[in-house]
Design an enzyme around this catalytic site. Structure first.
Site, PDB file in Angstrom:
ATOM      1  N   PHE A  48       0.835  -1.208   0.000  1.00  0.00           N
ATOM      2  CA  PHE A  48       0.000   0.000   0.000  1.00  0.00           C
ATOM      3  C   PHE A  48       0.868   1.256   0.000  1.00  0.00           C
ATOM      4  O   PHE A  48       0.685   2.146   0.826  1.00  0.00           O
ATOM      5  CB  PHE A  48      -0.962   0.020   1.213  1.00  0.00           C
ATOM      6  N   HIS A  49       1.830   1.287  -0.882  1.00  0.00           N
ATOM      7  CA  HIS A  49       2.643   2.500  -1.009  1.00  0.00           C
ATOM      8  C   HIS A  49       3.349   2.531  -2.364  1.00  0.00           C
ATOM      9  O   HIS A  49       3.405   1.524  -3.076  1.00  0.00           O
ATOM     10  CB  HIS A  49       3.672   2.595   0.138  1.00  0.00           C
ATOM     11  N   ALA A  50       3.875   3.708  -2.679  1.00  0.00           N
ATOM     12  CA  ALA A  50       4.792   3.885  -3.822  1.00  0.00           C
ATOM     13  C   ALA A  50       6.040   4.557  -3.245  1.00  0.00           C
ATOM     14  O   ALA A  50       6.049   4.996  -2.087  1.00  0.00           O
ATOM     15  CB  ALA A  50       4.136   4.760  -4.884  1.00  0.00           C
TER      16      ALA A  50
END
Ligand code: TYD
Length: 132
Positions: A48-50
């Protein structure tokens, strides 16, 4: 979305498999950090991230898992089932990891040391950043 898989040089024989990863040769960056994710409970989704700048190569060295990649335009689900291949994830790609088998070990090769300020953990911020 263009997905880049890297085929590792392998020596496979009746004695087992040996896979080789070299920085700036196999992997298109200098490897500053290596970590691995294991013992992920059933039905767990991670990621759940970049990242703003970080590049990574992911290798499922044992078991299997799935990776969802999202470049803001398109989402793609990738099955990680082969220990002789690495998935290159460039910066500014949202990722989620799921469907880990009980024995799965996901190895991550990263182009920089851990830096929380390089993370984009909010999806709307990620989409906004792509438009900048
Ligand atoms: P995170 O990258 O959010 O894990 P995932 O994307 O797999 O869900 O990291 C989980 C926690 O571990 C978070 O508190 C940051 C910490 N961490 C480090 O301290 N150093 C590292 O190199 C990494 C990858 C994570």
């Amino acid at each position: 979305m263009d997905i880049t898989f890297i085929d590792f040089l392998q020596h496979c024989s009746e004695y087992g498999e040996l896979s080789i990863i070299e920085e700036e040769r196999t992997v298109p960056f200098s490897i500053k950090r290596v970590y691995y994710i294991s013992k992920v409970p059933e039905n767990t989704r991670r990621g759940f991230h970049a990242h703003k700048t970080l590049q990574q190569v992911l290798v499922c060295v044992q078991g299997s898992c799935k990776i969802m990649l999202d470049d803001g335009k398109e989402k793609m689900d990738i099955s990680m089932t082969q220990s002789g291949k690495g998935l290159l994830i460039d910066s500014c790609i949202w990722r989620e990891m799921y469907d880990f088998t009980e024995d799965a070990v996901l190895l991550v090769l990263a182009s920089a040391y851990y830096d929380e300020s390089d993370y984009i953990r909010d999806y709307d911020t990620f989409l906004r950043r792509l438009k900048e």
